[in-house]
Design an enzyme around this catalytic site. Structure first.
Site, PDB file in Angstrom:
ATOM      1  CE  LYS A  34      -3.682   2.276   2.612  1.00 58.07           C
ATOM      2  NZ  LYS A  34      -4.555   2.192   3.814  1.00 58.07           N
TER       3      LYS A  34
ATOM      4  CE  LYS B 253      -6.320   2.207  -0.899  1.00 58.28           C
ATOM      5  NZ  LYS B 253      -7.042   2.281   0.387  1.00 58.28           N
TER       6      LYS B 253
END
Length: 340
Positions: A198, A251
């Site tokens: 992330k 992400k």
């Protein structure tokens, strides 16, 4: 021109008609690839559109039955839950409250639609008064002290009936802490879908409006990954899998398709990519101004994510794509629910 000069490969032979192109297509999208994010709030009768994310709503728990029915009718079989608490404090108390907003939402969804796969985001940022992902002391986020809160949150979600938990905080060691806590609480069958890679991205802005989770000071670059690093992402993924993650998330998606591809080549596990709020908002804004063909752009984006190696796509476009498919405006590999 001689016959010898004409001897070249004619790739266009297999592109002459739509059905021929469809027949040889290498990457196919299906509605079953999609996980749809939901934002749940306290109150009654709340269906509040997020200003920066047209078509995305904050919903109160009593609206979830209607939402679940629509999703299943469209063939979308999984959701990712985010909660907006009634009260925020320094210890993110509502995140692990048995009667917290996500816990209520999970119970309601499993009551009205037990077949729906309910995945819960495990983090503190929506629940803390300072908007950061962990306990803050003297302006610093405390990694190890935060792990207990994350573990308690994951267990409370499992107790409420969640099918899967998805830690997104990026604290070191959180997958190990959550796996141990789930096992000790009797939830060894609950899988962990870890936000393993992330990044500290500028594409999260609209999400922070939807989840009401903007940090009160500073930013999250001390724990989310630097956008320039790919090899580090592979180390993060390997560590989360060693600690007990069953599947992983990259992400955002679009600016990190190389990371998705590298992860697919190295790890034989389910991989999800999060087609995040900023990516969604840009498409919606351009489409509303008539600058792009929304349907073609969305399908192209999602196909690119799938082609890079993600077998699951967390996307706010899911309902739009399902409707376009149902209305015959686009063609894809149909979901089983729709085919039946």
């Amino acid at each position: 021109m001689s016959a010898e000069a004409l001897q070249f490969r004619r790739f266009r032979r297999l592109r002459r008609s739509e059905n021929l192109r469809r027949l040889i297509r290498e990457t196919r999208l299906s509605i079953e690839d999609f996980i749809y994010p939901l934002f749940v709030v306290h109150g009654h009768g709340v269906r509040r559109e997020v200003n920066s994310m047209p078509g995305v709503y904050q919903l109160s728990v009593d609206q979830l039955g209607r939402e679940a029915e629509e999703l299943l009718e469209l063939g979308i079989v999984a959701v990712l839950l985010f909660g907006i608490p009634a009260r925020k404090d320094e210890l993110a108390s509502e995140a692990y409250d048995p009667d917290g907003i996500v816990q209520r939402a999970v119970r309601e969804l499993k009551r009205v639609a037990p077949e729906l796969v309910v995945i819960t985001d495990v983090c503190n940022c929506e629940y803390t008064s300072h908007g950061h992902c962990g306990i803050v002391r003297d302006g610093h986020i405390l990694n190890d002290a935060t792990l207990e809160l994350l573990a308690r949150t994951a267990v409370s979600h499992a107790e409420a009936g969640a099918d899967m938990v998805a830690p997104s905080d990026m604290m070191d060691g959180r997958v190990r802490a959550i796996r141990r806590a789930l096992d000790q609480a009797g939830f060894s069958e609950i899988p962990i879908l870890s936000y393993a890679a992330k990044y500290a991205s500028a594409f999260y802005g609209p999400f922070r409006e939807a989840a009401e989770s903007a940090p009160a000071f500073g930013d999250r670059r001390s724990h989310q990954m630097d956008p320039g690093n790919r090899r580090e992402a592979l180390r993060e993924i390997a560590t989360d899998l060693e600690e007990g993650a069953d599947a992983i998330i990259v992400k955002p998606a679009l600016a990190y398709l190389d990371v998705v591809s590298a992860a697919r080549e190295r790890f034989d596990v389910p991989i999800a990519a999060y087609n995040v709020s900023g990516e969604y908002a840009m498409v919606k804004a351009a489409a509303r101004n008539g600058w792009i063909d929304e349907q073609r752009v969305v399908v192209e984006i999602l196909t690119g994510i799938r082609r890079a190696g993600a077998q699951m796509i967390i996307t706010y476009h899911a309902k739009d794509v399902a409707r376009w498919l149902r209305e015959g405006q686009i063609s894809m590999a149909p979901a089983r629910a729709l085919a039946e």
